[in-house]
Write a protein that holds these residues in place. Structure first.
Motif, PDB file in Angstrom:
ATOM      1  N   UNK A 237       0.840  -1.211   0.000  1.00  0.00           N
ATOM      2  CA  UNK A 237       0.000   0.000   0.000  1.00  0.00           C
ATOM      3  C   UNK A 237       0.869   1.252   0.000  1.00  0.00           C
ATOM      4  N   UNK A 238       1.773   1.312   0.986  1.00  0.00           N
ATOM      5  CA  UNK A 238       2.579   2.535   1.101  1.00  0.00           C
ATOM      6  C   UNK A 238       3.472   2.726  -0.105  1.00  0.00           C
ATOM      7  N   UNK A 239       4.068   1.616  -0.557  1.00  0.00           N
ATOM      8  CA  UNK A 239       4.997   1.814  -1.675  1.00  0.00           C
ATOM      9  C   UNK A 239       4.245   2.209  -2.936  1.00  0.00           C
ATOM     10  N   UNK A 240       3.031   1.668  -3.124  1.00  0.00           N
ATOM     11  CA  UNK A 240       2.252   2.067  -4.296  1.00  0.00           C
ATOM     12  C   UNK A 240       1.872   3.539  -4.224  1.00  0.00           C
ATOM     13  N   UNK A 241       1.492   3.973  -3.028  1.00  0.00           N
ATOM     14  CA  UNK A 241       1.130   5.385  -2.869  1.00  0.00           C
ATOM     15  C   UNK A 241       2.312   6.275  -3.227  1.00  0.00           C
ATOM     16  N   UNK A 242       3.466   5.912  -2.666  1.00  0.00           N
ATOM     17  CA  UNK A 242       4.634   6.765  -2.916  1.00  0.00           C
ATOM     18  C   UNK A 242       5.056   6.694  -4.379  1.00  0.00           C
ATOM     19  N   UNK A 243       4.898   5.512  -4.959  1.00  0.00           N
ATOM     20  CA  UNK A 243       5.247   5.366  -6.376  1.00  0.00           C
ATOM     21  C   UNK A 243       4.320   6.242  -7.237  1.00  0.00           C
ATOM     22  N   UNK A 244       3.036   6.204  -6.949  1.00  0.00           N
ATOM     23  CA  UNK A 244       2.104   7.054  -7.682  1.00  0.00           C
ATOM     24  C   UNK A 244       2.468   8.519  -7.488  1.00  0.00           C
ATOM     25  N   UNK A 245       2.835   8.861  -6.242  1.00  0.00           N
ATOM     26  CA  UNK A 245       3.231  10.241  -5.979  1.00  0.00           C
ATOM     27  C   UNK A 245       4.460  10.614  -6.790  1.00  0.00           C
ATOM     28  N   UNK A 246       5.383   9.651  -6.923  1.00  0.00           N
ATOM     29  CA  UNK A 246       6.560   9.915  -7.745  1.00  0.00           C
ATOM     30  C   UNK A 246       6.142  10.272  -9.168  1.00  0.00           C
TER      31      UNK A 246
END
Lengths: 517, 677
Positions: free
Chosen positions: A119-128
């Motif tokens: 979840x967190x990594x996907x969120x941060x990836x999308x934010x990237x």
């Protein structure tokens, strides 16, 4: 602080920090897939987004993007296909702020939830991806950044695997997204075919006739082709910003997704869509010259889209029963408001209206995120989805409900909240633009009518929360720290952005002026 | 006197402080706020006297203290900026009025100790707070240097009047009277406000005095002979002047807006003395005097003022004749006396009008306070037929009341005679040339007879004869706090006439018209707002009968003759030990007069028969058309909403189809627009 001592690639710092954070989370998950160390995961994500925010603010203050004549460091070209200017930094800030807020809020939302690290990594990836969208200045990098933002989003919407709504929403989002991406890519290829370039600046040179099109033809002979390509690009961006007619995914996706993800998509993702929209259309297809090539100024398309989007979003929101769905439609309505920023541009001006749209996106980043986070809180409490289920919450959770009232009134554009000022500037900007095109008068009128209508359904929610009596059977409500903190920060920012509006106005107008001028 | 004027704001500030003190701490203070009020008005009086002395030593004060807004404007005469400010203007007129107001306010506060405190009234902090706020507002109104500021304080005194009339709010009549006073005066003030706006829009300034004043601008505009808002400049000045006059007529209770004043007697008698006799009611007349230069530019307005004044003087005097309540007699007498002042100002007798304003303030405050003393003596009985025989039991009250009555009736040599005679003389000499003014004069003259009659009817019924009730046989004693103000005002009622012995000056050819010199700025003044400056503006012709001396003698002789006949008739009818009512002798005329010429009835009819149906129509329009539109919009929106909602079917293939369809529609539309096909 002498920024030029750093290598130029560091100008992409805000996005790179997010990328590194995402990778770190991935690495952690690979090493320890069953870890339940939620503090560490959430903490890393928060730290990453806050660092990104800090760096973006620092760059802005240090004068990245400010013309050297004004004592700044000028626009930085970190690598092929990217540019870091005031516009990019401004939107990087919005993305980072929203990311930080929803990551903090997610900590409580994800209690007892599988796939924490994902979840967190996907969120941060999308934010990237969103952060990179702000800086991309070639159609290729734009496409890649956009897909980098979109693909994790699809997964995030469907991350509640046991929830039928979530999975269905994810699939719908993915299907509509694929269709939109196809149209978008087709648009890119048509633009490339007509001009022979993918870089925005190079496209602009061809459009204005300074250089020859790649195919050797006179660009004016390919007006229809280029026009079709431009329309298809608009389609791709309309998908990202949830504008009519590419909005169909939004109500379902927002409703089905975990509420923090709804907040993320409707605030950060939308803002990222808009920054690309602003950049592509102001840089690649300069007003004044584009009209000679494709037969009309693209502002016409945005005037139509703005009117339709505002109206559809607000009208559909008016009679919704589910709070989340109401917010989803209201989010479409706000995309319509932001579209005025492009509709009101003219060949020799329009900083005000575009700056206003950018201010609105910033304020929206707080108030809309806050509103969705309140829904997240309600889901956390398990009170239900409809307006009636929200009855009398204020009696049990006055602080959060006060914050919600702030969000609602700010979304409706009531002074003294931030939403009033940005909408007011939009209105003034639209009226100013009306001197060049009378259609903008219609836009301004529609803006006012829709704002009035929106007050109806926003205040309906406030009435339910504050005035109606609570049902007798409701249990005591918990006070999750993370959600509360995020909501209160968002509420405070919605209010204090007003005194802080001086710098924000300057930043937005500078950024708008830089791309428009 | 250097620097005296820097203390001018304190004159109004003292009562304001008293207001706050009485309101906040009054409950815990020994006299419930009376001490604060007395101290404040006393200080105001001292400072006002200081201002008077400063003006006498040749100085004046005109200063803008605070400009609260200013900006660009497009006024009719071309001034391109306008500022709204608070400022102070102290010239001879204002200084005189300051002293009058603060003196009466001070005496009324002292009197209240005996009238309110000693009688065990409750709600005293509210009472003293009201008096304090009133005094503050009135003093500020008096030295306002511009029309807007004057308007604001004009409204504020109206509010205080409302609050104090309704002091006994638990009775049925007092709140109703307060409402009536508020509404009727507000009706006039509505025109006043329009006048303020019109003057500001025309001249771009609202200053009373100085080169920048609207009076100077109006004079210049008339000299230019241009057009203002499509009217001849003089016509426009007349129109705006009449609009402002609307407020004057309401506040100074002139026909036809006089109906509120008799009802206002529901308030405490002290309030009647201060507000509804000596000061607030004078605000209207004072305003005419304040902007006399403006009215002097328009002979039409002046004639209207004179005629309204003369008519009101007679009209109200006839109603005073048949009243049984001592305060009602005084109320109608007040209306009548302000009619005289309007008559005086209307015929260009600026000095005469102001002179009568001053004298009337003293003797009418005296009469009201005297009536208050009688009411205390009579255990709160106000019907004169239940009194009688108080002459020997309350000599101080009697003799001071008698002094006031003689002044009111215009008996030589009491103060009222000199000022009323001067007004009538000024009206006569103008009337000899202008028939309309002659009619106004005739009415004013005839009113003298009625004044003499009702005044002495009141004196005889109240103080003479045998006691006609238990209360009258055994009156409640009154203390020093009641007697002292009566004595002070009694002395003033006797001697105040010395200020301007115009007939004596004319007959004996001696220079003793001090008030005229004072208002002419001979001691100190501002050039454009003096009596002689006004006289130059006036367009009246005057005539005399054979010579000036003869005219003076004829005018004075006539008015004295009528005053004595009126008083004599009252003596003949009512000086018996057991007087009888003679109302029946008047027949049906008496009924009409007793019902106040059906003024209230027709105004109620106007409200219920005309305004109410109109309001109903407006309400129906609002309910159906306006609300209908709003409701229709909301119904249409909600209907549209449910329709729009239906597009979202939930089926993703529909979405894809609609998405493509929408895109193609956009493509076709823009393609046709852009000429691609």
């Amino acid at each position: 602080m002498a920024i030029y001592e750093l290598p130029e690639w560091t100008a992409l710092g805000p996005a790179l920090i997010l990328a590194v954070t995402a990778l770190a989370l991935f690495a952690f998950d690979s090493i320890s897939p069953r870890s339940t160390n939620r503090q560490l995961l959430a903490g890393t994500a928060v730290a990453g987004s806050l660092t990104s925010l800090g760096v973006a603010v620092w760059f802005t203050v240090a004068g990245v993007g400010t013309p050297t004549a004004d004592g700044g460091n000028g626009v930085i070209d970190p690598t092929h296909g990217f540019v870091v200017d005031q516009l990019a930094l401004y939107f990087m800030i919005i993305v980072a702020v929203v990311t930080a807020l929803i990551v903090v809020a997610s900590y409580d939302y994800l209690v007892d939830h599988a796939y924490q690290a994902e979840y967190y990594s996907l969120v941060i990836l999308a934010a990237t991806g969103m952060s990179l969208m702000a800086a991309a200045d070639s159609l290729v990098t734009i496409l890649i950044a956009l897909e980098l933002a979109s693909l994790p989003s699809y997964a995030l919407v469907a991350i509640l695997k046991d929830n039928r709504g979530s999975v269905e929403a994810g699939l719908k989002y993915f299907l509509i997204g694929s269709l939109s991406s196809a149209i978008f890519i087709y648009g890119i290829s048509l633009v490339y075919g007509a001009t022979g370039h993918l870089e925005l600046a190079a496209i602009a040179e061809v459009v204005s006739g300074e250089t020859e099109a790649g195919s050797g033809h006179d660009i004016t002979e390919m007006g229809g082709l280029l026009g079709l390509g431009i329309l298809m690009l608009i389609g791709g961006f309309a998908f990202k910003t949830a504008s009519v007619p590419f909005h169909f995914w939004a109500p379902e996706a927002y409703e089905g997704a975990p509420a923090p993800i709804s907040a993320f998509l409707s605030s950060a993702s939308k803002a990222a869509g808009f920054v690309v929209l602003f950049r592509v259309f102001t840089e690649a297809f300069p007003l004044g010259e584009i009209g000679a090539v494709i037969g009309f100024d693209w502002t016409v398309a945005f005037i139509v889209l703005a009117i339709v989007t505002m109206t559809l979003g607000n009208f559909a929101a008016a009679t919704q029963d589910s709070v989340k769905r109401m917010l989803a439609y209201s989010s479409i309505g706000h995309a319509g408001y932001a579209l005025i920023g492009l509709a009101g541009l003219t060949a020799d001006g329009g900083e005000l209206v575009m700056g206003a749209a950018m201010m609105h996106l910033l304020v929206y980043g707080f108030m809309n995120t806050g509103a969705f986070l309140f829904v997240a809180l309600a889901e956390h409490w398990g009170v239900g989805r409809t307006f009636e289920d929200y009855n009398g919450l204020a009696a049990q959770a006055p602080v959060a409900c006060a914050a919600m009232a702030v969000f609602m009134f700010s979304l409706a554009g009531i002074p003294p909240f931030g939403g009033f000022f940005s909408k007011y500037f939009l209105f003034v900007g639209a009226l100013e633009a009306a001197t060049a095109s009378t259609a903008m008068l219609v836009v301004a009128a529609v803006l006012v009518i829709n704002s009035a209508l929106s007050l109806y359904y926003y205040s309906r929610l406030v009435k339910a929360i504050w005035i109606e009596d609570p049902p007798a059977t409701r249990d005591r409500l918990a006070q999750p720290t993370g959600l509360y903190a995020a909501i209160i920060v968002a509420a405070v920012m919605t209010i204090v952005i007003l005194p802080g509006f001086g710098p924000v106005v300057d930043a937005a107008l500078d950024a708008a002026g830089a791309v428009v001028g | 006197m250097e620097g005296a004027f820097s203390y001018a704001p304190a004159i109004a500030a003292f009562p304001l402080v008293a207001f706050v003190v009485a309101l906040v701490f009054g409950k815990w203070m020994p006299k419930k706020g009376a001490i604060a009020g007395i101290a404040a008005t006393g200080a105001s009086l001292v400072f006002s006297l200081w201002m008077l002395a400063a003006v006498a030593s040749g100085e004046t004060y005109h200063e803008t203290l605070y400009e609260w807004t200013a900006g660009e404007a497009a006024s009719e005469i071309g001034a391109d900026t306008i500022g709204f400010s608070f400022g102070i203007l102290i010239d001879p007129l204002a200084a005189l009025m300051l002293v009058i107001v603060s003196l009466v306010a001070f005496l009324v506060h002292v009197f209240s100790l005996g009238y309110m405190n000693a009688e065990g009234e409750t709600g005293l902090p509210r009472y003293y707070a009201g008096l304090g706020l009133f005094t503050f507002s009135m003093l500020s109104f008096v030295y306002a240097d511009n029309l807007l500021m004057a308007f604001m304080f004009f409204e504020l005194v109206g509010l205080c009047s409302f609050l104090l009339i309704g002091f006994w709010f638990r009775t049925r009549s007092a709140p109703s009277a307060a409402k009536k006073a508020f509404l009727v005066t507000r009706f006039g003030d509505y025109f006043f406000l329009l006048g303020v706006v019109a003057i500001a829009a025309t001249f771009g300034t609202l200053q009373f005095a100085g080169d920048e004043s609207f009076v100077a601008a109006a004079e210049a505009a008339i000299d230019d002979g241009g057009q203002l808002f499509g009217f001849d400049a003089e016509t426009w000045v007349t129109i705006t002047g009449l609009l402002v006059l609307g407020g004057v007529i309401g506040k100074s209770a002139q026909f036809p807006l006089h109906t509120w004043l008799p009802d206002a007697m529901e308030g405490p008698t002290t309030v009647s003395a201060l507000i509804h006799a000596a000061t607030m009611v004078a605000a209207g007349v004072y305003l005419v005097a304040r902007m006399f230069g403006y009215y002097a530019l328009s002979p039409t307005t002046l004639a209207i003022i004179a005629f309204i004044g003369g008519f009101t003087a007679l009209f109200a005097a006839t109603m005073g004749v048949v009243k049984d309540d001592v305060k009602q007699v005084l109320a109608y007498s007040t209306i009548s006396q302000y009619g005289y002042m309007m008559l005086g100002l209307g015929v260009g007798g600026y000095v005469a009008g102001v002179f009568h304003l001053m004298n009337h303030a003293f003797f009418k405050a005296l009469l009201f306070l005297g009536a208050g003393a009688v009411i205390v003596l009579m255990h709160h009985e106000q019907n004169m037929w239940k009194m009688g025989g108080l002459k020997d039991k309350a000599p101080v009250t009697y003799y001071t009341f008698l002094a006031g009555a003689l002044a009111l009736a215009g008996i030589i040599p009491f103060s009222g005679f000199w000022s009323k005679d001067e007004i009538l003389y000024d009206a006569l000499i103008v009337g000899l040339e202008e028939p309309l003014i002659m009619a106004a004069y005739a009415m004013g003259l005839l009113a003298v007879f009625f004044t003499g009659f009702y005044t002495f009817r009141m004196v005889f019924l109240t103080f003479h004869g045998e006691p006609r009730s238990e209360a009258a046989e055994d009156p409640h004693p009154v203390g020093w706090s009641i007697k002292l103000p009566l004595i002070v005002l009694g002395i003033l009622a006797v001697v105040a006439g010395i200020a301007n012995l115009a007939p004596v000056a004319k007959l004996a050819n001696v220079d003793i018209t001090f008030l005229e010199h004072w208002l002419d700025g001979e001691y100190g003044g501002i050039d454009e707002v003096t009596y002689s400056a006004y006289s130059e503006l006036l367009a009246y012709e005057t005539g005399v009968i054979s010579s000036e001396q003869v005219t003076v003698l004829i005018a004075a002789g006539l008015s004295l003759l009528l005053a004595f006949s009126g008083a004599g008739l009252a003596w003949k009818l009512y000086s018996d030990p057991e007087p009888t009512a003679h109302k029946e002798r008047l027949g049906s005329a008496g009924t009409v007069v007793e019902d106040n010429y059906y003024q209230d009835e027709y105004q109620v009819w106007l409200a219920e028969g005309v305004t109410l149906p109109l309001a109903r129509v407006a309400d129906r329009f609002d309910q159906t058309v306006i609300d209908g539109t709003v409701n229709g919009v909301s119904t249409a929106s909600l209907f549209g909403s449910s329709w729009v909602k239906r597009i979202q079917t939930g089926i993703v293939t529909n979405y894809a189809a609609l998405l493509i369809a929408g895109f193609i529609a956009l493509l076709l539309g823009l393609g046709v627009y852009g000429g691609w096909f």
